[in-house]
Design a protein around this motif. Structure first.
Motif, PDB file in Angstrom:
ATOM      1  N   UNK A  54       0.819  -1.206   0.000  1.00  0.00           N
ATOM      2  CA  UNK A  54       0.000   0.000   0.000  1.00  0.00           C
ATOM      3  C   UNK A  54       0.856   1.260   0.000  1.00  0.00           C
TER       4      UNK A  54
ATOM      5  N   UNK B  73      -3.973 -18.198 -17.546  1.00  0.00           N
ATOM      6  CA  UNK B  73      -4.608 -18.744 -16.337  1.00  0.00           C
ATOM      7  C   UNK B  73      -5.963 -19.375 -16.672  1.00  0.00           C
TER       8      UNK B  73
ATOM      9  N   UNK C  42     -14.664   5.299  -8.872  1.00  0.00           N
ATOM     10  CA  UNK C  42     -14.653   4.240  -9.884  1.00  0.00           C
ATOM     11  C   UNK C  42     -13.901   2.992  -9.431  1.00  0.00           C
TER      12      UNK C  42
ATOM     13  N   UNK D  94     -15.391  -0.695  -8.850  1.00  0.00           N
ATOM     14  CA  UNK D  94     -14.865  -1.767  -9.673  1.00  0.00           C
ATOM     15  C   UNK D  94     -14.458  -2.971  -8.826  1.00  0.00           C
TER      16      UNK D  94
ATOM     17  N   UNK E 200     -15.424  -7.131  -8.845  1.00  0.00           N
ATOM     18  CA  UNK E 200     -14.363  -7.851  -9.548  1.00  0.00           C
ATOM     19  C   UNK E 200     -14.243  -9.269  -8.978  1.00  0.00           C
ATOM     20  N   UNK E 201     -14.630 -10.279  -9.767  1.00  0.00           N
ATOM     21  CA  UNK E 201     -14.591 -11.639  -9.232  1.00  0.00           C
ATOM     22  C   UNK E 201     -13.182 -12.089  -8.845  1.00  0.00           C
ATOM     23  N   UNK E 202     -12.170 -11.559  -9.540  1.00  0.00           N
ATOM     24  CA  UNK E 202     -10.802 -11.957  -9.207  1.00  0.00           C
ATOM     25  C   UNK E 202     -10.431 -11.445  -7.815  1.00  0.00           C
TER      26      UNK E 202
ATOM     27  N   UNK F  35      -6.018 -19.044 -10.122  1.00  0.00           N
ATOM     28  CA  UNK F  35      -6.203 -18.060  -9.060  1.00  0.00           C
ATOM     29  C   UNK F  35      -6.527 -18.672  -7.712  1.00  0.00           C
TER      30      UNK F  35
ATOM     31  N   UNK G 168      -4.194 -17.227  -5.141  1.00  0.00           N
ATOM     32  CA  UNK G 168      -3.804 -15.823  -5.277  1.00  0.00           C
ATOM     33  C   UNK G 168      -4.339 -15.025  -4.087  1.00  0.00           C
TER      34      UNK G 168
ATOM     35  N   UNK H 185      -1.929  -0.256 -13.298  1.00  0.00           N
ATOM     36  CA  UNK H 185      -3.141   0.425 -12.843  1.00  0.00           C
ATOM     37  C   UNK H 185      -2.947   0.819 -11.383  1.00  0.00           C
TER      38      UNK H 185
ATOM     39  N   UNK I  20      -5.378  -1.812  -2.012  1.00  0.00           N
ATOM     40  CA  UNK I  20      -4.533  -1.771  -0.820  1.00  0.00           C
ATOM     41  C   UNK I  20      -5.243  -1.085   0.338  1.00  0.00           C
TER      42      UNK I  20
END
Lengths: 279, 438, 291
Positions: free
Chosen positions: A123, B408, C54, C58, C62-64, C241, C244, C259, C267
């Motif tokens: 972060x 992936x 935004x 988002x 976001x499914x990830x 994933x 992850x 991004x 974060x």
């Protein structure tokens, strides 16, 4: 007094359990050492050959011939020692301040510092990188040392330790006319040696093993720390072609710390006696 | 006592560091940054390019040689951990990029689109290097919006690395050459025959931690079918019959255990070296090591190795390729420095043959056609890649990120964790989500 | 603020000032800068465009990210209790004078000196189904090796095992330290009262270790929710994933996708979650009165 004597000896059952656990603990390490002693060509075909001779020191020889390895080692030492000394100084001062001094906003400030424990490095790493760029701190020792100094855990740890020291000591010293500073420096600080040792060891380890910050801050190979330097030696597919070399690097990088630990292990473990953070 | 010893140690260390920065005479300084690993242990200051082996050895000796031949230049060579883009991004963000840096051609558009790279036409002209001499694949790889943004150094692509000994056992050799399938059905038929004859899987694939494997296959066969994968810079198109076909093939190979499973890159490589399968789908960079195994008596690959481009299964013959290039990040440079860079570029261009000994294809047509290159083992078999190979359209940014997303999802489809349809849909959604925000 | 308060503050300044300065400059300022960034579309090279909420909208869909968040908590829920229990047991067993215990302490501490690059390398060669240490043992026993690193149900577990192995050192030390602070005479008194070992353990040892345990749990929770290197280097977050964690997703978003705004938003959310969980633990651990 049987119960007491008991508590000082390992029962056979405990010994057996510990031995099994220790084996699990050590097996991967021995596996690493075994792999590091095999020729790369042999391992590329079958890493199972690590169980058997012939063993060779060729990988270690290759590391020592790498012209830059000692420079990286030196960088790591400077950065880790610098970070450790800095953390000990800053956190002792702050820990004492939070534990012993009364001032407005003390509680709130302490909580504010503890918040830092929850901040994930990801972060802050990019804004911090920009900040350091603005000050021209990249590829320098201060650039590598400074981020490690903002260590909220150290302040918490030292504060708790100072709290565990009886207040009568302060009162006696203050009655004798000692200043706050003398009290801190001459009376209390020497008592915190165990906590210093513990915090020092963990700070040193964290700094020695740090990877992401040096990776993006020290981009010149003469400023690499050992971790980053060794990573740069890995080719994209080195795991296949240089497994033994890679493992020898792993052993080599861990060796200095293991030696330090072996030398100080009595102090570290023994010293922690008083250091229990949460007193 | 202890603390004094520590202090002394620190003092010695700091002095040592200070001594390192001795004053030096005024020479033009250029900084060159590369990946490919650090191998100073073996090559040190050696300038014997011809004696060097492998990517790291060859690039190390080349740079040493350049420094030795140009004593008036101070060449500062920096090696970064693979693939080095996190560091480069950090360096550019900090305003301190190197003068020249190795970059995958597929990555160039990311930095170029953001205006972070210098067009190289001038530098190339100064170096006496003519873009017309690049191979088609090399030129495509470094050309963005009509300008040239790098010195292409090679073309890298996927190949069919064949164990001819096992192929012979399965009756898949004619006239000493592997029999190549001409359709997906024929490939499955060969694979089944291979498995029943040898008891081993036809394919060896590195499928774990290696999104590039599946993506290379998919892109190659989408190119072969002339499918439009990127209709525009903001969209990917994967829910097509062409894509489904390709994924279904690899799903079938996986389901019928006609390929190795659960292998990462080192495991797959070891499998091929130990003769545990017929074809290893991997890149040009393994040609050298495999060739060496083929020359070593007693090894499973001894006299049993051939390599060919991906077979044509659908449509036309095609190959998805990438390549390495030297690019120049934008920064202030003096005329002397520019001249020095031009010399470096000219030198690297002139030594393109040396680099092609790594197994990668040369980026210069004259080298591809040269007798010395053709004389290298297997090179004539794979040379078509330099002409037929194609990258993604040059407007596609974030190709590395796209590759890991698509890879992936493809892996999920091929192992059966998701249906092919669901995986392609998810891949499309994730990539479009990324591209929409550029 | 009254004069006394000002004087006290002045007195405290040299002690806490230097740390606070660095703390604010190196941690809090970048954190706030990151917060600002999270309301922008931004890249690493200074490009910024205000985007309002935004990025937060988002991530909510976001499914990830959802998968990564689930992974992270699943993982922490396994690792923290197991690690705490193991290290407590080890500390209890090894809180003894003498050479044997000292050697064991050294052995259990040894993994802590390795860096993450190295421990993942080691565990890859323990867990890989081809030629890994476990696979060799499995095959010697005539069994089919298990693909720990590529099975959707096992990959996260593999990361957890490697982490537990790696992280034993610090909590064990903290527990040992806590144990050594319990005054010996309490145990002697208990022995005189003929309390059996279980009673002694339950009535004396455990309550005395409560604050240490809270500390260990809080530190480990904060650390494990920030899982990154092990997952990146051992499984790269795969397969599909399944391993992850959030921080790896943040890293990918920032460094391969550039991004920065979205990465910062992620974060910030993670920061708030970690903060909330550790504060809850702190309250649960300290609300009851000390014995």
């Amino acid at each position: 007094m049987k119960g007491l004597a008991d508590r000082h000896r390992l029962s056979p059952l405990a010994l057996a359990g510990l031995s099994v656990a220790a084996l699990v603990m050590v097996a991967p390490l021995l596996w690493t050492v075994a792999l590091s002693l095999k020729s790369n060509a042999e391992l590329m075909r079958d890493s199972g050959t690590a169980f058997f001779a012939p063993y060779t020191l060729e990988n270690y020889r290759a590391i020592l011939q790498g012209s830059q390895v000692f420079g990286w080692l030196l960088n790591s030492l400077i950065v880790s020692l610098g970070t450790t000394l800095g953390v000990l100084a800053l956190c002792s001062l702050a820990g004492y301040g939070f534990a012993r001094l009364e001032f407005p906003g003390r509680r709130a400030l302490f909580v504010f510092v503890l918040l830092g424990l929850a901040v994930p490095e990801q972060a802050v790493i990019l804004p911090r990188h920009q900040l350091f760029a603005d000050f021209g701190l990249h590829n320098s020792y201060p650039g590598l040392i400074l981020p490690g100094l903002a260590a909220p855990f150290g302040v918490f740890f030292m504060a708790q330790y100072f709290r565990g020291i009886p207040r009568e000591l302060d009162e006696a010293a203050l009655l004798d006319g000692a200043s706050r500073w003398t009290l801190f420096w001459k009376v209390l600080l020497p008592l915190t040696w165990p906590a210093q040792a513990t915090l020092g060891v963990f700070t040193f380890l964290a700094s020695w093993n740090d990877y992401w910050w040096p990776l993006i801050s020290a981009t010149r190979s003469d400023r690499f720390t050992l971790t980053v330097g060794l990573a740069s030696s890995q080719m994209n597919y080195a795991q296949t072609s240089g497994l033994g070399y890679l493992m020898a690097q792993a052993v080599f990088a861990a060796l200095p710390i293991l030696i330090v630990y072996a030398l100080f292990q009595k102090q570290i473990v023994g010293a922690m006696a008083g250091a229990a953070a949460a007193r | 006592m202890k603390s004094r010893a520590l202090l002394r140690l620190a003092a010695v260390a700091i002095m040592g560091a200070a001594m390192g920065c001795a004053p030096e005479e005024r020479r033009t300084e250029i900084s060159v940054q590369r990946f490919f690993g650090e191998c100073g242990a073996v090559y040190g200051r050696s300038t014997e390019v011809a004696a060097a082996e492998g990517e790291c050895g060859i690039v190390t000796t080349l740079i040493n040689r350049f420094a030795a031949e140009n004593p008036d230049l101070d060449v500062d060579a920096n090696v970064v951990a693979w693939p080095g883009y996190a560091q480069l991004t950090a360096q550019i963000a900090a305003g301190d990029p190197p003068d020249l840096v190795t970059m995958h051609q597929s990555v160039i558009s990311d930095y170029q689109a953001r205006g972070l790279l210098e067009p190289m036409d001038d530098l190339l002209r100064q170096a006496g290097v003519r873009p017309e001499d690049f191979t088609a694949a090399g030129r495509r790889g470094v050309t963005k919006e009509g300008l040239i943004y790098g010195l292409p150094w090679d073309t890298v692509g996927g190949l069919y690395h064949v164990n001819t000994g096992l192929f012979a056992q399965a009756g898949l050799m004619t006239n000493g050459k592997p029999v190549v399938p001409r359709s997906a059905e024929e490939l499955l038929e060969h694979a089944r025959r291979f498995k029943s004859a040898t008891g081993r899987p036809y394919l060896i694939q590195s499928q774990v931690n290696d999104p590039a494997t599946h993506v290379r296959n998919l892109y190659t066969y989408l190119l072969a079918q002339d499918a439009v994968v990127f209709p525009d810079p903001q969209h990917i198109r994967l829910r097509t019959p062409e894509a489904r076909r390709v994924v279904e093939l690899f799903r079938t190979l996986e389901r019928e255990a006609l390929t190795t499973r659960n292998q990462d890159y080192p495991a797959a490589t070891a499998s091929f070296l130990n003769g545990e399968g017929g074809v290893f789908l991997t890149g040009t960079w393994m040609l050298g090591p495999f060739e060496e195994e083929a020359r070593t008596p007693g090894r499973p690959l001894h006299d049993s190795y051939a390599v060919i481009p991906y077979p044509r299964l659908w449509g036309r013959r095609a190959a998805f390729v990438d390549g390495h290039a030297w690019v120049a990040p934008k920064r202030e440079r003096s005329p002397e420095q520019r001249r020095a860079l031009a010399r470096f570029i000219g030198f690297m261009a002139a030594h393109n043959f040396d680099w092609s000994r790594t197994g990668h294809l040369p980026a210069f047509r004259s080298v591809v056609e040269s007798p010395e290159f053709q004389a290298l083992p297997h090179r004539s078999d794979i040379a078509p890649l330099a002409a037929a190979g194609a990258p993604l359209p040059s407007f596609v940014q974030r190709q590395a990120a796209i590759e890991s997303m698509v890879g992936e999802e493809l892996a999920s489809a091929i192992t059966g964790a998701k249906t092919v349809e669901a995986a392609l849909r998810d891949a499309e959604r994730r990539v479009n989500d990324l591209l929409a925000r550029l | 603020m009254n004069a006394q308060g000002r004087r006290n503050l002045l007195q405290a300044a040299p002690f806490i000032g230097p740390f606070l300065l660095l703390y604010v400059g190196l941690l809090i300022y970048p954190l706030l800068d990151g917060l600002t960034l999270s309301f922008h579309r931004a890249d690493p090279f200074g490009g910024r465009a205000f985007a309002g909420l935004e990025n937060y909208a988002r991530l909510a869909s976001d499914p990830v990210f959802g998968q990564a968040l689930g992974n992270t908590f699943k993982y922490a829920v396994v690792v923290v209790p197991v690690l705490t229990a193991i290290t407590l047991a080890l500390a209890l067993a090894l809180n003894k004078p003498g050479r044997t215990a000292s050697v064991f302490r050294g052995l259990f501490f040894s993994s802590a000196v390795l860096s993450v690059t190295i421990i993942t390398l080691i565990w890859r060669f323990v867990l890989t189904p081809d030629a890994g240490l476990l696979a060799e043992v499995w095959e010697a026993a005539g069994r089919e090796p298990v693909p720990f690193l590529s099975h959707p149900d096992l990959a996260l577990l593999a990361v957890a095992v490697a982490t537990i192995w790696w992280s034993i050192g610090l909590p064990m030390m903290l527990f040992l330290a806590g144990l050594q602070q319990i005054p010996e005479d309490i145990f002697e008194a208990a022995a005189l009262d003929r309390a059996n070992r279980w009673t002694t353990f339950r009535r004396i040892t455990l309550p005395s270790l409560r604050r240490t345990a809270v500390l260990v749990v809080m530190l480990q929770t904060a650390a494990q929710l920030q899982l990154f290197g092990q997952a990146q280097l051992l499984t790269a977050g795969g397969p599909g994933g399944a391993s992850r964690p959030v921080v790896l997703f943040i890293y990918e978003t920032a460094f391969t996708r550039w991004e920065l705004g979205y990465a910062s938003a992620l974060a910030q959310v993670l920061f708030v979650l970690i903060l909330a969980v550790t504060l809850l633990q702190f309250r649960a651990g300290t609300s009851r009165r000390e014995p």
